[in-house]
Design an enzyme around this catalytic site. Structure first.
Site, PDB file in Angstrom:
ATOM      1  N   ASP A   1      -9.494  11.136  -3.653  1.00 10.24           N
ATOM      2  CA  ASP A   1      -8.335  10.454  -2.756  1.00 10.24           C
ATOM      3  C   ASP A   1      -7.710  11.938  -1.978  1.00 10.24           C
ATOM      4  OD1 ASP A   1      -7.219   7.451  -2.374  1.00 10.24           O
ATOM      5  OD2 ASP A   1      -5.769   8.945  -1.632  1.00 10.24           O
TER       6      ASP A   1
ATOM      7  N   ASP B   1      -9.865  15.118   1.174  1.00 10.35           N
ATOM      8  CA  ASP B   1      -9.336  14.532   2.428  1.00 10.35           C
ATOM      9  C   ASP B   1     -10.630  14.360   3.312  1.00 10.35           C
ATOM     10  OD1 ASP B   1      -8.610  13.930   5.022  1.00 10.35           O
ATOM     11  OD2 ASP B   1      -7.093  15.642   5.279  1.00 10.35           O
ATOM     12  N   VAL B   2     -10.985  13.307   3.299  1.00 13.30           N
ATOM     13  CA  VAL B   2     -12.266  13.041   3.960  1.00 13.30           C
ATOM     14  C   VAL B   2     -12.465  13.453   5.467  1.00 13.30           C
ATOM     15  CG1 VAL B   2     -12.826  10.967   2.539  1.00 13.30           C
ATOM     16  CG2 VAL B   2     -11.670  10.338   4.718  1.00 13.30           C
TER      17      VAL B   2
ATOM     18  N   ASN C   1     -15.293   4.496   1.055  1.00 19.31           N
ATOM     19  CA  ASN C   1     -14.460   3.569   0.953  1.00 19.31           C
ATOM     20  C   ASN C   1     -13.022   4.025   1.656  1.00 19.31           C
ATOM     21  OD1 ASN C   1     -13.125   1.150  -0.413  1.00 19.31           O
ATOM     22  ND2 ASN C   1     -11.769   3.135  -1.090  1.00 19.31           N
TER      23      ASN C   1
ATOM     24  N   TYR D   1      -9.883   0.737  14.179  1.00 17.77           N
ATOM     25  CA  TYR D   1     -10.209   0.223  13.029  1.00 17.77           C
ATOM     26  C   TYR D   1     -11.738  -0.585  13.281  1.00 17.77           C
ATOM     27  CZ  TYR D   1      -9.958  -1.957   8.283  1.00 17.77           C
ATOM     28  OH  TYR D   1     -10.404  -2.284   7.014  1.00 17.77           O
TER      29      TYR D   1
ATOM     30  N   LYS E   1     -15.428   0.457  12.112  1.00 18.94           N
ATOM     31  CA  LYS E   1     -16.170  -0.387  11.393  1.00 18.94           C
ATOM     32  C   LYS E   1     -17.353  -0.983  11.841  1.00 18.94           C
ATOM     33  CE  LYS E   1     -13.279  -0.288   7.698  1.00 18.94           C
ATOM     34  NZ  LYS E   1     -13.444   0.462   6.464  1.00 18.94           N
TER      35      LYS E   1
END
Ligand code: NAD
Length: 258
Positions: free
Chosen positions: A35, A61-62, A88, A153, A157
């Site tokens: 995370d 940190d993605v 995720n 978002y 997605k």
């Protein structure tokens, strides 16, 4: 089902990711939680370790390609391989398009679309070499239908479902399955934050925001439980689901049936 498999889960200090981590650990998997929030991550890792599970935590940190590569490297170094990846990490921001900050839009695309791409790209050679792999992208019903106010978002997605299909095709002859899970409203800090924001903007109690605004749209009139999503992730990771690939699986209490 996933005993001894090595699983990496991004954004797993809380909510859905953490629950998936606990479910997999309970089944004997070797779990790498990660995370951006190091303090929360450490607390969650300690909690699972105290329960006797085989869990490590790595801050990542993605939005950083280097962090994602280090994450894969750490999993390989500590546990010997990478068998399952759960993309995720997520972030929500609601605002009309004309007021939506471009920087925020780009950040959300990076977190929920570019990061799954980079992680897939990084683990594919490992999974291809071992002839087995599972990638599960946590998408959303926002990936299959539109929601006003959720430009970034929804775009991320929808995009990650496209990525899922392409990766599924490229992994098909290598024992790799790639699927997206599309939950409706799940009871997590992210959704509780959304309810609090709604209550504030409409000047109503949070309970009413939940009942009259959120649940009013859900045929089953309840929030989903995190364990329902984790159970599905376990199933998709098992050999029972070896022929399920390239799918966007919806778990939404009937929301998109309307
Ligand atoms: P959550 O807020 O509890 O967890 C999200 C985690 O992602 C947090 O721990 C956060 O610190 C982490 N994160 C944010 N930015 C990051 C970054 N740059 N790098 C690494 N980690 C980062 O939310 P949740 O509800 O458990 O959401 C998990 C996933 O499920 C998200 O992708 C979300 O879009 C998706 N989802 C949630 C719901 C829901 O109803 N809760 C519904 C559909 C889909």
């Amino acid at each position: 089902m996933v005993k001894d498999k090595v699983v990496i889960i991004t954004g797993s200090a809380s909510g859905i990711g953490l629950e998936i981590g606990e479910h997999f650990a309970k089944e004997g998997a070797k779990v790498v939680l990660s995370d951006i929030n190091e303090e929360k991550l450490q607390g969650s890792v300690n909690n699972l370790k105290n329960k006797g599970y085989n869990v490590i935590g790595t801050k990542a940190d993605v939005t950083s390609e280097t962090d994602l590569q280090n994450l894969v490297h750490t999993a390989k170094e500590q546990f010997g391989s990478v068998d399952i990846v759960i993309n995720n990490a997520g972030l929500q921001h609601v605002s009309p398009i004309e007021e939506f900050p471009t920087q925020k839009f780009e950040l959300m695309i990076k977190i929920m679309l570019t990061a799954p791409f980079i992680l897939t790209k990084t683990v594919f050679p490992i999974m291809k070499e071992q002839g087995w792999g599972r990638i599960i992208n946590i998408a959303s019903i926002n990936g299959v239908i539109g929601f006003a106010g959720k430009a970034a978002y929804n775009s991320a997605k929808h995009g990650v479902i496209g990525l899922t299909k392409v990766a599924a095709l490229e992994g098909a002859l290598h024992g790799i399955t790639v699927n997206a899970l599309c939950p409706g409203y799940v009871d997590t800090p992210l959704v509780r934050g959304q309810i609090a924001d709604l209550a504030k903007t409409r000047n109503i109690p949070e309970e009413r925001a939940l009942e009259d605004v959120i649940l009013a749209q859900v045929p089953q009139k309840k929030l989903l439980n995190v364990s329902e999503i984790a159970d599905y992730a376990l199933y998709l990771s098992s050999d029972k689901a070896k022929s399920v690939t390239g799918q966007a699986v919806i778990i939404d209490g009937g929301y998109t049936a309307q």
